[in-house]
Scaffold this active site. Structure first.
Site, PDB file in Angstrom:
ATOM      1  N   ASP A  17       0.751  -1.913  -0.085  1.00 47.11           N
ATOM      2  CA  ASP A  17       0.157   0.480  -0.035  1.00 47.11           C
ATOM      3  C   ASP A  17       1.146   1.253   0.242  1.00 47.11           C
ATOM      4  O   ASP A  17       2.161   1.345   0.599  1.00 47.11           O
ATOM      5  CB  ASP A  17      -0.508   0.319   1.585  1.00 47.11           C
ATOM      6  CG  ASP A  17      -2.223   0.969   0.733  1.00 47.11           C
ATOM      7  OD1 ASP A  17      -2.393   1.331   0.357  1.00 47.11           O
ATOM      8  OD2 ASP A  17      -1.997   1.889   2.630  1.00 47.11           O
ATOM      9  N   ASN A  65     -10.011  -3.181  -7.091  1.00 48.33           N
ATOM     10  CA  ASN A  65      -8.980  -1.897  -7.906  1.00 48.33           C
ATOM     11  C   ASN A  65      -9.549  -1.560  -9.500  1.00 48.33           C
ATOM     12  O   ASN A  65      -8.920  -0.324  -9.900  1.00 48.33           O
ATOM     13  CB  ASN A  65      -7.872  -2.298  -8.207  1.00 48.33           C
ATOM     14  CG  ASN A  65      -6.724  -1.910  -6.894  1.00 48.33           C
ATOM     15  OD1 ASN A  65      -5.801  -2.959  -7.041  1.00 48.33           O
ATOM     16  ND2 ASN A  65      -7.092  -1.216  -6.175  1.00 48.33           N
TER      17      ASN A  65
END
Length: 238
Positions: A17, A65
């Protein structure tokens, strides 16, 4: 370094991340964060093998995503294909088997073709495994497992009362892979983000403020050292 001690996790999973925030802080396009993050992937693969981690699972692209701008999705898919082409030789040199989890059918055909090619070319290796989670969601994996079990019940292959944790585990994407011992998350966020929800039930968590594009070998090894200091009790008393 071989995996000769119980202080080395057998399986490490990583939530990579911070690519976008890293780029934003530097006034760069988000894709630049992903490109630099690819260097971190290379570093962590080497570090994992160096310390003796046998299974490394990287959360490369989540099912959520797909909601991102198409231009960013296209850039990520191109980066994945390029990464596979450029790093296949290192997988062979280190005898690392590539595998994937997720709803792979959702990926563009050219990505699936390249992924399948490298997976097939490395299928004979048994010492180390690199697992890429692509179009992956932990809840979706459990749903897919439940559907498989439901069809078996419908076909009278099993009875409902035979359903237990072992049966559910055996119907997950890669049932032969042991559950992660250690889950690493970069960028300091305190959540698991729908990643390996079933498998991380007893994993040790390691959260670092380091953003993924800056995460390198020394950061990975620091996480391994921290893991080695912990006592895993699995619900037992001290």
């Amino acid at each position: 370094m071989e995996n000769k001690t119980e202080n080395i996790p057998l399986h490490v999973a990583v939530i990579m991340d911070g690519n976008g925030r890293w780029a934003k802080e530097r006034g760069l396009p988000r894709v630049k964060g992903h490109e630099e993050g690819a260097e971190s992937v290379r570093a962590v693969i080497r570090a994992a093998r160096d310390v003796g981690v046998k299974y490394l699972t990287l959360f490369a692209f989540s099912s959520e995503n797909w909601k991102r701008p198409q231009s960013e999705i296209d850039a990520l898919m191109s980066l994945l294909v390029r990464f596979l082409k450029q790093n296949e030789h290192e997988l062979h040199e280190n005898k690392i088997r590539l595998r994937s989890i997720g709803r792979i059918a959702d990926l563009p055909q050219n990505v699936r073709d390249e992924l399948d090619r490298v997976i097939q070319n490395t299928a004979s290796y048994t010492d180390y495994q690199l697992i890429l989670a692509l179009s992956y969601g932990g809840r979706a994996e459990i749903v897919d497992a439940v559907r498989k079990i439901a069809f078996k019940v419908k076909d009278r292959e099993i009875m409902p009362e035979e359903i237990d944790e072992k049966l559910i585990s055996s119907n997950l994407y890669l049932s032969d892979v042991p559950d992660p011992d250690l889950l690493i998350r970069t960028s300091g966020e305190m959540r698991v983000s729908n990643f390996l929800l079933w498998q991380i039930s007893y994993a040790e968590l390691y959260i670092t403020p380091v953003m993924w594009p800056e995460f390198r070998e020394e950061h990975f090894k620091q996480a391994i050292m921290e893991y080695g200091k912990r006592r895993r009790r699995f619900g037992n008393i001290e």
